[in-house]
Design an enzyme around this catalytic site. Sequence first.
Site, PDB file in Angstrom:
ATOM      1  NE  ARG A 142      -3.591   2.471   0.458  1.00  0.00           N
ATOM      2  CZ  ARG A 142      -4.657   2.778   1.168  1.00  0.00           C
ATOM      3  NH1 ARG A 142      -5.181   1.887   1.970  1.00  0.00           N
ATOM      4  NH2 ARG A 142      -5.198   3.966   1.075  1.00  0.00           N
ATOM      5  CD  GLU A 189     -11.264   1.961  -2.087  1.00  0.00           C
ATOM      6  OE1 GLU A 189     -10.840   0.951  -2.672  1.00  0.00           O
ATOM      7  OE2 GLU A 189     -10.686   2.471  -1.118  1.00  0.00           O
ATOM      8  NE  ARG A 207      -3.838  -2.833   2.504  1.00  0.00           N
ATOM      9  CZ  ARG A 207      -4.838  -2.010   2.260  1.00  0.00           C
ATOM     10  NH1 ARG A 207      -5.433  -2.011   1.075  1.00  0.00           N
ATOM     11  NH2 ARG A 207      -5.249  -1.156   3.165  1.00  0.00           N
TER      12      ARG A 207
END
Length: 194
Positions: A79, A87, A131
């Site tokens: 990330r 999104e 992540r």
Amino acid sequence: MNRRFPRLPIPRTVRRRRRFPDSRSVIFLLIILILIVYRGLRSANHNAGRGPSTEEGVWTVERVVDGDTLRLANGETVRLIGVDAPESVKPHSPVEPYGPEAAEYLATLVRQAGNRVRLEFDGPRRDKYGRLLAYVWAGDKLLNEEIIRAGLGRVEAQYSYSQIMKERFLLAETEARLARRGIWSFPENVAPKK
């Protein structure tokens, strides 16, 4: 006056015995061994769900997930720290305006670098989803900053990472707002949030 003393034979009963450790020493060593094995297993289980270990350095990108997330060839998901892009693939969520454009722009920057990026870490190493949180460089371009400057993402300044980078990202966001790029082209996004 050199006197010689005769050597006397050593009786069999006085022979040296092998010394075995006493039971307390054996128990102590067993406890230490058990603790070492337990810590090793606990550490292995703790890291089992985190995927492969990824260090700072150059890595191959398998694919771009969306405008702020990459999947590396080693299976890790990265990330872009400090960036929130619209999104485009979030389950149970609609595709947001400029989401696909953010993903495509990031993919273009990665392709231009031959699908090789350099990761640098700052602050927490992983987010709550496991992540990696990283600054991602493609050549001399900081992708975190490029997404924001293009108006394809907002700065996430509330998280723990370098204050210098936060200021750098906020400057790029101000530039995008003033130029009304991407998400800042909508009238409701031009004014600063209160």
